[in-house]
Design a protein around this motif. Structure first.
Motif, PDB file in Angstrom:
ATOM      1  N   PRO A  56       0.828  -1.219   0.000  1.00  0.00           N
ATOM      2  CA  PRO A  56       0.000   0.000   0.000  1.00  0.00           C
ATOM      3  C   PRO A  56       0.854   1.257   0.000  1.00  0.00           C
ATOM      4  CG  PRO A  56      -0.848  -1.592   1.581  1.00  0.00           C
ATOM      5  CD  PRO A  56       0.477  -2.123   1.112  1.00  0.00           C
ATOM      6  N   GLY A  57       0.469   2.198  -0.858  1.00  0.00           N
ATOM      7  CA  GLY A  57       1.131   3.498  -0.893  1.00  0.00           C
ATOM      8  C   GLY A  57       2.294   3.597  -1.856  1.00  0.00           C
ATOM      9  N   GLU A  58       2.800   2.464  -2.378  1.00  0.00           N
ATOM     10  CA  GLU A  58       3.926   2.551  -3.313  1.00  0.00           C
ATOM     11  C   GLU A  58       3.448   3.073  -4.664  1.00  0.00           C
ATOM     12  OE1 GLU A  58       5.774  -1.036  -4.620  1.00  0.00           O
ATOM     13  OE2 GLU A  58       3.919  -2.189  -4.508  1.00  0.00           O
ATOM     14  N   ASN A  59       4.405   3.437  -5.522  1.00  0.00           N
ATOM     15  CA  ASN A  59       4.062   4.019  -6.811  1.00  0.00           C
ATOM     16  C   ASN A  59       3.883   2.975  -7.898  1.00  0.00           C
ATOM     17  OD1 ASN A  59       6.698   3.235  -7.098  1.00  0.00           O
ATOM     18  ND2 ASN A  59       7.339   5.057  -8.255  1.00  0.00           N
ATOM     19  N   ASP A  79      -6.216   2.172  -8.507  1.00  0.00           N
ATOM     20  CA  ASP A  79      -6.988   3.383  -8.790  1.00  0.00           C
ATOM     21  C   ASP A  79      -6.101   4.619  -8.797  1.00  0.00           C
ATOM     22  OD1 ASP A  79      -9.569   2.242  -9.035  1.00  0.00           O
ATOM     23  OD2 ASP A  79      -9.657   1.981  -6.870  1.00  0.00           O
ATOM     24  N   ARG A  80      -5.210   4.713  -7.804  1.00  0.00           N
ATOM     25  CA  ARG A  80      -4.363   5.899  -7.700  1.00  0.00           C
ATOM     26  C   ARG A  80      -3.344   5.949  -8.822  1.00  0.00           C
ATOM     27  NH1 ARG A  80       0.282   5.928  -5.259  1.00  0.00           N
ATOM     28  NH2 ARG A  80      -0.234   4.049  -4.074  1.00  0.00           N
ATOM     29  N   VAL A  81      -2.696   4.832  -9.096  1.00  0.00           N
ATOM     30  CA  VAL A  81      -1.632   4.808 -10.106  1.00  0.00           C
ATOM     31  C   VAL A  81      -2.196   5.085 -11.503  1.00  0.00           C
ATOM     32  CG1 VAL A  81       0.048   3.307 -11.271  1.00  0.00           C
ATOM     33  CG2 VAL A  81      -0.123   3.306  -8.773  1.00  0.00           C
ATOM     34  N   TRP A  82      -3.360   4.529 -11.784  1.00  0.00           N
ATOM     35  CA  TRP A  82      -3.964   4.726 -13.106  1.00  0.00           C
ATOM     36  C   TRP A  82      -4.777   6.022 -13.179  1.00  0.00           C
ATOM     37  CZ3 TRP A  82      -2.910   2.209 -17.475  1.00  0.00           C
ATOM     38  CH2 TRP A  82      -2.270   0.968 -17.386  1.00  0.00           C
ATOM     39  N   PRO A 127      -9.604  12.017 -18.711  1.00  0.00           N
ATOM     40  CA  PRO A 127      -9.715  13.418 -18.296  1.00  0.00           C
ATOM     41  C   PRO A 127      -8.969  13.654 -16.990  1.00  0.00           C
ATOM     42  CG  PRO A 127     -11.855  12.572 -18.973  1.00  0.00           C
ATOM     43  CD  PRO A 127     -10.931  11.409 -18.918  1.00  0.00           C
ATOM     44  N   GLY A 128      -8.222  14.727 -16.927  1.00  0.00           N
ATOM     45  CA  GLY A 128      -7.477  15.087 -15.721  1.00  0.00           C
ATOM     46  C   GLY A 128      -6.134  14.417 -15.602  1.00  0.00           C
ATOM     47  N   SER A 129      -5.779  13.534 -16.538  1.00  0.00           N
ATOM     48  CA  SER A 129      -4.508  12.803 -16.440  1.00  0.00           C
ATOM     49  C   SER A 129      -3.581  13.144 -17.594  1.00  0.00           C
ATOM     50  CB  SER A 129      -4.767  11.288 -16.419  1.00  0.00           C
ATOM     51  OG  SER A 129      -5.592  10.942 -15.339  1.00  0.00           O
ATOM     52  N   ALA A 130      -3.848  14.237 -18.322  1.00  0.00           N
ATOM     53  CA  ALA A 130      -3.033  14.604 -19.479  1.00  0.00           C
ATOM     54  C   ALA A 130      -1.578  14.775 -19.059  1.00  0.00           C
ATOM     55  CB  ALA A 130      -3.569  15.885 -20.104  1.00  0.00           C
ATOM     56  N   GLY A 131      -0.673  14.142 -19.793  1.00  0.00           N
ATOM     57  CA  GLY A 131       0.751  14.270 -19.518  1.00  0.00           C
ATOM     58  C   GLY A 131       1.311  13.198 -18.602  1.00  0.00           C
ATOM     59  N   GLN A 132       0.462  12.459 -17.893  1.00  0.00           N
ATOM     60  CA  GLN A 132       0.962  11.414 -17.000  1.00  0.00           C
ATOM     61  C   GLN A 132       1.345  10.176 -17.800  1.00  0.00           C
ATOM     62  OE1 GLN A 132      -1.758  10.278 -13.944  1.00  0.00           O
ATOM     63  NE2 GLN A 132      -0.484   8.606 -13.189  1.00  0.00           N
ATOM     64  N   ALA A 133       2.493   9.545 -17.431  1.00  0.00           N
ATOM     65  CA  ALA A 133       2.978   8.357 -18.141  1.00  0.00           C
ATOM     66  C   ALA A 133       3.236   7.237 -17.153  1.00  0.00           C
ATOM     67  CB  ALA A 133       4.241   8.676 -18.926  1.00  0.00           C
ATOM     68  N   LEU A 134       3.102   6.010 -17.640  1.00  0.00           N
ATOM     69  CA  LEU A 134       3.350   4.824 -16.828  1.00  0.00           C
ATOM     70  C   LEU A 134       4.272   3.891 -17.597  1.00  0.00           C
ATOM     71  CD1 LEU A 134      -0.262   3.961 -15.544  1.00  0.00           C
ATOM     72  CD2 LEU A 134       1.520   5.221 -14.325  1.00  0.00           C
ATOM     73  N   GLN A 149     -11.028 -15.513 -22.234  1.00  0.00           N
ATOM     74  CA  GLN A 149     -10.311 -16.546 -21.481  1.00  0.00           C
ATOM     75  C   GLN A 149      -8.862 -16.157 -21.180  1.00  0.00           C
ATOM     76  OE1 GLN A 149     -11.817 -19.215 -20.276  1.00  0.00           O
ATOM     77  NE2 GLN A 149     -13.750 -18.600 -21.225  1.00  0.00           N
ATOM     78  N   THR A 150      -8.345 -15.214 -21.924  1.00  0.00           N
ATOM     79  CA  THR A 150      -6.964 -14.756 -21.726  1.00  0.00           C
ATOM     80  C   THR A 150      -6.812 -14.086 -20.365  1.00  0.00           C
ATOM     81  OG1 THR A 150      -6.556 -14.491 -24.088  1.00  0.00           O
ATOM     82  CG2 THR A 150      -5.182 -13.196 -22.592  1.00  0.00           C
ATOM     83  N   ARG A 151      -5.691 -14.330 -19.668  1.00  0.00           N
ATOM     84  CA  ARG A 151      -5.389 -13.706 -18.380  1.00  0.00           C
ATOM     85  C   ARG A 151      -3.940 -13.232 -18.387  1.00  0.00           C
ATOM     86  NH1 ARG A 151      -9.980 -13.855 -18.437  1.00  0.00           N
ATOM     87  NH2 ARG A 151     -11.462 -14.582 -16.845  1.00  0.00           N
ATOM     88  N   ILE A 152      -3.748 -11.921 -18.145  1.00  0.00           N
ATOM     89  CA  ILE A 152      -2.418 -11.310 -18.137  1.00  0.00           C
ATOM     90  C   ILE A 152      -2.320 -10.403 -16.916  1.00  0.00           C
ATOM     91  CG2 ILE A 152      -0.791  -9.808 -19.347  1.00  0.00           C
ATOM     92  CD1 ILE A 152      -2.171 -10.620 -21.951  1.00  0.00           C
ATOM     93  N   VAL A 153      -1.244 -10.542 -16.147  1.00  0.00           N
ATOM     94  CA  VAL A 153      -0.990  -9.644 -15.018  1.00  0.00           C
ATOM     95  C   VAL A 153      -0.128  -8.492 -15.525  1.00  0.00           C
ATOM     96  CG1 VAL A 153       0.086  -9.379 -12.761  1.00  0.00           C
ATOM     97  CG2 VAL A 153      -1.217 -11.440 -13.289  1.00  0.00           C
ATOM     98  N   LEU A 154      -0.475  -7.289 -15.128  1.00  0.00           N
ATOM     99  CA  LEU A 154       0.244  -6.100 -15.569  1.00  0.00           C
ATOM    100  C   LEU A 154       0.749  -5.345 -14.350  1.00  0.00           C
ATOM    101  CD1 LEU A 154       0.809  -4.833 -18.365  1.00  0.00           C
ATOM    102  CD2 LEU A 154      -1.115  -3.289 -17.929  1.00  0.00           C
ATOM    103  N   LYS A 155       2.023  -4.981 -14.382  1.00  0.00           N
ATOM    104  CA  LYS A 155       2.560  -4.109 -13.345  1.00  0.00           C
ATOM    105  C   LYS A 155       2.768  -2.726 -13.938  1.00  0.00           C
ATOM    106  CE  LYS A 155       6.232  -3.404  -9.975  1.00  0.00           C
ATOM    107  NZ  LYS A 155       7.455  -3.911  -9.347  1.00  0.00           N
ATOM    108  N   ALA A 156       2.195  -1.716 -13.294  1.00  0.00           N
ATOM    109  CA  ALA A 156       2.310  -0.337 -13.767  1.00  0.00           C
ATOM    110  C   ALA A 156       3.022   0.496 -12.729  1.00  0.00           C
ATOM    111  CB  ALA A 156       0.910   0.238 -14.025  1.00  0.00           C
ATOM    112  N   VAL A 157       4.045   1.276 -13.190  1.00  0.00           N
ATOM    113  CA  VAL A 157       4.822   2.123 -12.293  1.00  0.00           C
ATOM    114  C   VAL A 157       4.789   3.545 -12.821  1.00  0.00           C
ATOM    115  CG1 VAL A 157       7.103   2.544 -11.265  1.00  0.00           C
ATOM    116  CG2 VAL A 157       6.324   0.205 -11.685  1.00  0.00           C
ATOM    117  N   GLN A 158       4.487   4.495 -11.922  1.00  0.00           N
ATOM    118  CA  GLN A 158       4.482   5.897 -12.328  1.00  0.00           C
ATOM    119  C   GLN A 158       5.900   6.351 -12.611  1.00  0.00           C
ATOM    120  OE1 GLN A 158       2.590   7.593  -8.899  1.00  0.00           O
ATOM    121  NE2 GLN A 158       0.576   7.665  -9.896  1.00  0.00           N
ATOM    122  N   THR A 159       6.083   7.084 -13.723  1.00  0.00           N
ATOM    123  CA  THR A 159       7.402   7.590 -14.079  1.00  0.00           C
ATOM    124  C   THR A 159       7.697   8.836 -13.270  1.00  0.00           C
ATOM    125  OG1 THR A 159       6.528   8.912 -15.878  1.00  0.00           O
ATOM    126  CG2 THR A 159       7.191   6.652 -16.394  1.00  0.00           C
TER     127      THR A 159
END
Length: 794
Positions: A56-59, A79-82, A127-134, A149-159
């Motif tokens: 919790p709380g990491e980027n 929710d926060r990261v995206w 909306p409201g996230s213009a310019g943010q990259a992951l 049926q496809t399942r993929i885990v995604l890790k997203a990190v704020q730049t």
């Protein structure tokens, strides 16, 4: 390269993202470590494994997706990261959050082993996230030709070059707290602590006035006092001191709780931040409007709520966090109109505007009517992945509208009942007048029967009278006149049972002619009955207008009859009744005056009131009130002038109309009438004899039949120029006889001579197979004229 503290970089099994053992089932965990014989318990990588890695709380955030990029599950950071509102991630899709959805999907489901080891940089487009990259890293669990049926885990990190706090619209969090009436915090949500940079534990001993900007202290104090005393929600924007000398503008909405012991505050951050002021200004504006505003975001085939303003929360009782990610169906209930729901869904799918009225439900379960406006928000390609929804509470307007409709229905019913009652009252008045006339009519008939019986008995009992041609002719003429007068009495009586089934269908009426009829109709009252009481009433007529008026003849006849009977009743000594018709500009004036007892002022004022009468048990009190109503329905005026001991004058005025020109038809004389062969059918032998003799006297050949069946049999062998039949006969009616004859000879004219003749004409009845209807007794001149018309066509 992403920093991963929990594991080292791993390669797919057998150099492929599709494990061989997974073919036997739809979804199986896939180890990203090469299989080792020395490892009896290899690590199995499935979604629960990745979910446990979240801190919790990491980027960084972990999320599970299918082949269409939809979120299947996610950790608490997603929710926060995206850049989404709380709870919104599970209701959306990656393709709606990034600028280049197709490129992301192509990378995510790429089966090339080399692609799995590469990171993917993506820019957010919500909306409201213009310019943010992951930066993204993919961990395929199961790849199938079926996207679901496809399942993929995604890790997203704020730049590091993007604002870590940026979020999708709305950027504000709900701030909730409870307070003592003096402003002390009793409870506070974590969002208060996050916004102001204060430890959540510090709020236990904090008064809200201690963190307000000094210049807003008095404003806050007045706001708290108003909220304590008000019975509804109070709102105000107050500035508060945050950490690092930052100022936060917060919209406070306060109300007393149900126990009336504390204040409940729901607040939202209205601060215009430096990194995206345009969006913050828009957010603030939407929060301040009175209308409920929702934003819907397209998620797969449906649209989900991605924003709700303060007015929506007040209207529905739902916190935004409660409805985020839900469809509009969260506001539906058991009585929400299915057609309205389908109309809204069609508008969303067809990406077009919509406005409508439908029944929605608050969190409490209470229903309310709302006007809903849906407006598509299109991108530069013309697609609408977002909709703005504006809701306006229309309960009061709808309630008033429904009540008005209900009252209108009740008034329509009351009006219908009133018309029916009025019709019945007029009929009752007609029957009352008819009852009053009964004794006079009996008197008239007895007077008429006296010469008929007397002279006929003289001729039968004194044979020598038959030899005196002068006396014979005189007696027969007197008998004829008496019989004709008797027919006239019946004709006058007929006016009281004439059909009134179409009182609104007015025709042109000459008032002078109608009043002459009324004079004769009431003769028994103002002459016969009056003279029996020793009164001499002089009836005077003054007619100086020949202009017609539009009206219903039976109703006006009843009006004038009632007024004349009232005039007679008012006269206790010899006097006059004067009836006058005159012109007054574009109106016709009718006056009926008497020299009777008159009325005092009180009686004159009340005489038009229903059930008011001066006649005691002899009166109903409805006569003049009905008269007044009939005159008004004819667009007329009605006035009463009366002086006690002198008499009463009734003055009525009706709009005059231009007389219609009536074309008169004449039978041209061509010498003697052609002889006709006539079939005469009647079950009364006397009438057969009389009518056949009258017809024969005109030179016609007449075959008489007392039985309709015999007439039909005879018609098969003979040809007739005319058939004359009665209507009411045993075994077969005149209508049935006519129908049988028309089937054999459709062009043969058929006349009906019946005692119901006047009734048939007045009711508007048109017997199907009858060419002419004549009433009994039919005068000889009328009968000869009809025969002449028929003969002239031969």
């Amino acid at each position: 390269m992403l920093s991963e503290s929990h594991s080292k970089k791993q390669q797919p099994h057998n150099g492929s993202r599709l494990p061989a053992e997974s073919e036997a089932r739809s979804e199986r965990a896939l180890s990203t470590e090469p299989k080792s014989e020395q490892s009896p318990n290899p690590v199995v990588l499935d979604w629960p494994f990745f979910a446990k890695l979240s801190t919790p709380g990491e980027n960084a955030a972990y999320s599970l997706h299918d082949g269409s990029l939809a979120f299947i599950d996610c950790d608490a950071n997603a929710d926060r990261v995206w850049g989404l509102a709380p709870g919104q991630a599970k209701a959306t899709s990656l393709s709606l959050l990034v600028n280049d959805g197709p490129a992301l999907k192509s990378w995510l489901v790429n089966l090339d082993p080399a692609a799995a080891s590469h990171e993917f940089r993506v820019a957010l487009g919500a909306p409201g996230s213009a310019g943010q990259a992951l930066l993204l890293k993919a961990f395929p669990i199961y790849i199938s030709t079926d996207a679901e049926q496809t399942r993929i885990v995604l890790k997203a990190v704020q730049t590091s070059d993007s604002p870590s706090s940026a979020k999708a619209f709305p950027v504000n969090l709900n701030l909730s707290s409870t307070h003592a009436f003096d402003g002390r915090f009793k409870t506070a949500s974590v969002s208060w602590a996050e916004l102001l940079g204060i430890n959540i534990e510090q709020f236990k001993d904090l008064n809200i006035s201690e963190i307000v900007v000094p210049t807003d202290a008095e404003r806050l104090e007045n706001f708290l006092k108003d909220a304590q005393q008000a019975h509804s929600v109070k709102s105000c924007i107050i500035r508060f001191q945050a950490k690092s000398d930052r100022i936060k503008s917060i919209l406070l909405s306060a109300r007393r709780d149900a126990s009336q012991t504390k204040l409940v505050i729901e607040a939202k951050n209205m601060t215009v931040e430096g990194n995206n002021p345009a969006m913050d200004l828009l957010k603030t504006s939407v929060e301040l409007v009175k209308e409920s505003v929702l934003l819907l975001m397209k998620v797969g085939p449906s649209f989900r709520i991605c924003y709700a303003n303060r007015a929506f929360e007040h209207m529905t009782g739902y916190r935004y966090s409660r409805v985020a990610g839900s469809s509009l169906a969260c506001l539906h209930g058991p009585k929400t109109n299915a057609r309205a729901i389908l109309d809204i869904e069609e508008s969303l799918q067809e990406q077009k505007e919509h406005n409508g009225n439908l029944l929605l439900y608050r969190k409490s379960g209470d229903a309310f009517w709302a006007n809903a406006d849906l407006i598509p928000l299109r991108d530069d390609t013309g697609s609408a992945n977002y909709f703005a929804v504006i809701l306006e509470d229309a309960t009061e307007v709808r309630t008033v509208s429904d009540e008005l409709a209900k009252k209108n229905d009740e008034l329509q019913k009351a009006l219908s009942d009133l018309k029916e009652t009025q019709k019945n009252l007029i009929q009752q008045e007609s029957l009352r007048a008819l009852g009053q006339m009964a004794s006079g009519i009996a008197h008239d008939f007895n007077n008429l029967l006296a010469p008929i019986l007397g002279f006929s008995e003289l001729l039968l009992t004194v044979p020598k009278t038959m030899q005196d041609k002068g006396k014979l002719t005189s007696y027969l003429k007197k008998i004829q006149v008496a019989a004709q007068d008797g027919a006239a009495v019946v004709s006058r009586l007929r006016e009281f049972y004439r059909s009134q089934n179409s009182p609104e269908e007015f025709i042109q009426i000459l008032p002078d002619e109608l009043l002459w009829q009324v004079k004769e109709l009431t003769r028994h009252r103002w002459k016969n009955q009056a003279e029996a009481k020793g009164l001499n009433i002089h009836f005077k007529m003054s007619m100086s207008s020949g202009r017609p008026i539009m009206g219903n003849e039976p109703e006006l006849r009843q009006v004038f009859t009632n007024l004349i009977i009232n005039a007679v009743d008012a006269m206790a000594r010899d006097g006059d009744i004067t009836v006058g018709v005159s012109d007054r500009d574009e109106r016709v004036r009718i006056e009926i005056a008497d020299s009777g007892c008159g009325m005092n002022e009180e009686t004159r004022r009340k005489c038009l009131e229903p059930f008011y009468t001066t006649k005691g048990k002899l009166g109903t009190g409805l006569g003049l009130s009905i008269v007044f109503g009939v005159v008004q329905r004819h667009h007329g005026t009605f006035n009463i002038e009366s002086k006690e001991g002198i008499g009463t004058r009734i003055i009525m005025e009706f709009p005059a109309v231009k007389a219609e020109k009536k074309e008169e038809t004449h039978v041209s004389a061509t010498g003697e009438t052609k002889s006709l062969r006539i079939m005469l059918v009647d079950d009364e032998e006397v009438l057969l004899e009389v009518i056949s003799e009258l017809l024969a006297s005109g030179g016609h050949t007449v075959d008489i039949y007392g039985d309709p069946n015999s007439a039909i049999d005879a018609f098969q062998d003979k040809t007739y120029d005319l058939v004359i039949t009665d209507r009411a006969m045993p075994l077969m009616s005149g209508d049935q006889l006519a129908a049988a004859i028309k089937r054999v000879a459709p062009h043969t004219p058929i006349y009906m001579i019946t005692g119901f003749g006047d009734l048939i004409k007045d009711s508007g009845e048109k017997p199907e197979y009858i060419d002419e209807v004549l009433g009994k007794p039919v005068p000889l001149d009328v009968l000869n004229r009809k025969l002449a018309e028929l003969a002239s066509k031969k």
